[in-house]
Design a protein around this motif. Structure first.
Motif, PDB file in Angstrom:
ATOM      1  N   ARG A 297      43.476   7.946 -10.665  1.00  0.00           N
ATOM      2  CA  ARG A 297      43.069   7.766 -12.017  1.00  0.00           C
ATOM      3  C   ARG A 297      43.481   9.145 -13.035  1.00  0.00           C
ATOM      4  NH1 ARG A 297      37.115   5.122 -11.998  1.00  0.00           N
ATOM      5  NH2 ARG A 297      37.646   2.978 -11.211  1.00  0.00           N
ATOM      6  N   PRO A 298      43.306  10.482 -12.465  1.00  0.00           N
ATOM      7  CA  PRO A 298      43.964  11.427 -13.215  1.00  0.00           C
ATOM      8  C   PRO A 298      45.210  11.524 -13.289  1.00  0.00           C
ATOM      9  CG  PRO A 298      42.335  12.052 -11.371  1.00  0.00           C
ATOM     10  CD  PRO A 298      42.636  10.786 -11.228  1.00  0.00           C
ATOM     11  N   ALA A 299      46.000  11.227 -12.480  1.00  0.00           N
ATOM     12  CA  ALA A 299      47.611  11.221 -12.866  1.00  0.00           C
ATOM     13  C   ALA A 299      47.861  10.100 -14.085  1.00  0.00           C
ATOM     14  CB  ALA A 299      48.537  10.608 -11.664  1.00  0.00           C
ATOM     15  N   VAL A 300      47.212   8.990 -13.878  1.00  0.00           N
ATOM     16  CA  VAL A 300      47.515   7.835 -15.000  1.00  0.00           C
ATOM     17  C   VAL A 300      47.209   8.572 -16.588  1.00  0.00           C
ATOM     18  CG1 VAL A 300      46.873   5.766 -15.743  1.00  0.00           C
ATOM     19  CG2 VAL A 300      47.260   6.072 -13.490  1.00  0.00           C
ATOM     20  N   ALA A 301      45.824   9.183 -16.236  1.00  0.00           N
ATOM     21  CA  ALA A 301      45.318   9.843 -17.406  1.00  0.00           C
ATOM     22  C   ALA A 301      46.161  10.839 -17.994  1.00  0.00           C
ATOM     23  CB  ALA A 301      43.926  10.165 -17.232  1.00  0.00           C
ATOM     24  N   ARG A 302      47.009  11.625 -17.119  1.00  0.00           N
ATOM     25  CA  ARG A 302      47.907  12.577 -17.826  1.00  0.00           C
ATOM     26  C   ARG A 302      49.094  11.981 -18.096  1.00  0.00           C
ATOM     27  NH1 ARG A 302      46.124  15.372 -12.875  1.00  0.00           N
ATOM     28  NH2 ARG A 302      48.035  14.566 -11.900  1.00  0.00           N
TER      29      ARG A 302
ATOM     30  N   LEU B 140      39.341  12.576 -17.511  1.00  0.00           N
ATOM     31  CA  LEU B 140      38.332  12.122 -16.668  1.00  0.00           C
ATOM     32  C   LEU B 140      37.258  13.234 -16.622  1.00  0.00           C
ATOM     33  CD1 LEU B 140      40.499   9.907 -14.298  1.00  0.00           C
ATOM     34  CD2 LEU B 140      39.437   9.021 -16.563  1.00  0.00           C
ATOM     35  N   SER B 141      35.882  12.558 -16.635  1.00  0.00           N
ATOM     36  CA  SER B 141      34.971  13.643 -16.135  1.00  0.00           C
ATOM     37  C   SER B 141      33.573  12.676 -16.018  1.00  0.00           C
ATOM     38  CB  SER B 141      34.461  14.471 -17.485  1.00  0.00           C
ATOM     39  OG  SER B 141      33.338  15.179 -17.255  1.00  0.00           O
TER      40      SER B 141
END
Length: 489
Positions: A71-76, A87-88
């Motif tokens: 998910r963090p890579a997709v968010a970036r 994401l948090s």
């Protein structure tokens, strides 16, 4: 303020109407431009909001459907220049801000992402004065202030790996979904998606953008030309009867009782024209009746005066001479009445008259000197005008021994100057000498003077031609008569 407006306000009705139309059109178009710019700004903001909301609504299920580690890579990768996605475990916003825009965005996202919790906060970002350099401060002083950009913070609760339900099971789940922001959390392990977006204002105002495109000027120019053409054509048709009424009123003021106005145009204008024509007819009947009365009185007085004179001749010289002098004065007055009535009753058409020729012939007949001027044509009744100048020349010769006449051009008018070397007229009698049967000087007895109708007749004729007659005493002696007549255009 009123003096300033009257100075710049057009004098004619057509000009004022055109100014009114142009002002109304400009104000209406400017207001329409402002409304259009506001609507354009609103449409642009809603379009940007819709695009961002659609992207967020599409992104949240994608994040929920993949492994938490991805998910963090997709968010970036989903972050852009104006929107940062993070994401948090904790929401960026603990609640939705209490303003219309925040609540509107929260409701729209909640409808699409229910039962997930959504918190939205929209605020303006103000530039801190302590972060600006001296050069930026000077630039800010030179440039007009720009609206601060909006900062939009969105916090959306993520679920865990939630399988997609279909059919009856999905309907049952939707009915069981909580809809309030305070609903129970979803399955554990989802976390929060925090989106921070900034909405930059345009480089220039929307109204300025429209002005720069030139569309506004094109529409305004076409509107002004089309409306002014139609408006001026309409005003011309509206004011033409008023112009005819003004011309007829001026002619009536000069004594022309034959002036009439066509009864056409708007109802109020037709009523004014009918009232003017009725007034002219009534005054003409009154003048005709007065003229007939004066002529009849003067004519009927001749018989008894002649009879009295015959009887006076039979008296002794002691009583005869005073009575004969009195009867001679009465004869002069009666003849003056008849001449006055005959002159006013003479019908004569207006025609072009060469003033130099008329005055030269008149002075030659009466033994007066004449200094000719330039060739000047006027509209006049030649017999009446010759009678008016004849009376003036006769008075100058009778009371001043000689008469000197000249013709000049002053401000578009033909000015006739007549001078004599007589005693002049006392200043206190300058106004009264134009009244019938009034003579200017007590020394002008019945042997040298007439009945006192010469100046009255001359003034009446001059005024009927649109002219003026003025008297002025000369130094050291003598009288100057100035007659001003309008020239034919």
């Amino acid at each position: 303020m009123s003096t300033f407006m009257s100075k710049w306000m057009p004098d004619g009705l057509a000009g004022r109407f055109a100014l009114l139309l142009a002002s109304a059109l400009i104000v209406a178009n400017v207001l329409a431009l402002l409304v259009l710019s506001l609507e354009r700004a609103r449409w642009g903001r809603e379009s940007r909001d819709n695009r961002e909301l659609e992207r967020i609504v599409a992104l949240v299920p994608v994040l929920e459907s993949i492994e938490p580690s991805l998910r963090p890579a997709v968010a970036r990768n989903a972050s852009t220049r104006v929107a940062q996605i993070e994401l948090s475990d904790q929401p960026l916003n603990a609640s939705t801000a209490d303003n219309v825009r925040s609540r509107s965005l929260q409701e729209r996202l909640s409808q699409s992402l229910a039962p997930r919790q959504v918190f939205v906060m929209v605020a303006d970002r103000r530039q801190q004065n302590n972060r600006t350099s001296d050069s930026r401060r000077s630039d800010a002083r030179r440039q007009p202030p720009r609206p601060a950009p909006e900062i939009i913070g969105v916090s959306i609760q993520l679920a865990g790996n939630v399988p997609q339900a279909t059919g009856a099971s999905r309907i049952a789940e939707e009915e069981a979904m909580p809809t309030s922001p305070e609903a129970a959390p979803l399955s554990a392990g989802g976390g929060w998606v925090n989106i921070t977006a900034r909405s930059l204002p345009p480089a220039q105002g929307h109204a300025a953008t429209l002005l720069g495109e030139g569309v506004f000027y094109l529409i305004l120019g076409l509107s002004l030309v089309s409306v002014l053409v139609v408006g001026l054509w309409f005003v011309r048709r509206l004011t033409q009867p008023l112009a005819l009424l003004a011309d007829a009123a001026q002619a009536a003021g000069r004594g022309d009782r034959s002036a009439r106005v066509p009864e056409q145009g708007a109802r109020e204008v037709r009523e004014a024209a009918a009232a003017f024509n009725a007034m002219q007819a009534q005054i003409a009947r009154f003048d005709a009746e007065r003229t007939r009365t004066l002529g009849a009185v003067g004519h009927d007085l001749r018989t008894p005066i002649t009879s009295l004179r015959i009887r006076a001749e039979m008296l002794d010289e002691e009583f005869r001479d005073p009575m004969v002098r009195t009867l001679d004065e009465m004869t002069v007055m009666a003849n003056g009445l008849v001449a006055f009535a005959r002159g006013n009753a003479e019908p004569e058409e207006m025609q072009n008259v060469e003033l130099n020729e008329l005055l030269s012939h008149l002075c030659q007949e009466r033994g007066a000197s004449y200094t000719p001027g330039e060739h000047r044509i006027i509209r006049a009744r030649p017999v009446a005008l010759q009678r008016a100048f004849g009376n003036l020349v006769d008075n100058a010769i009778r009371y001043g021994s000689l008469a000197r006449m000249s013709l000049q051009l002053v401000e578009g008018c033909a000015v006739v100057i007549l001078e004599d070397d007589g005693p002049g007229i006392p200043e206190e009698r300058m106004e009264t000498v134009f009244e019938p049967f009034v003579r200017g000087d007590d020394s002008r007895n019945s042997e040298t003077g007439g009945a006192g109708l010469g100046l009255s007749i001359a003034l009446s004729i001059i005024r009927s031609h649109g002219g003026t007659l003025t008297l002025r005493n000369r130094k050291p002696s003598g009288l100057q008569v100035s007659v001003s007549l309008p020239l034919t255009q």
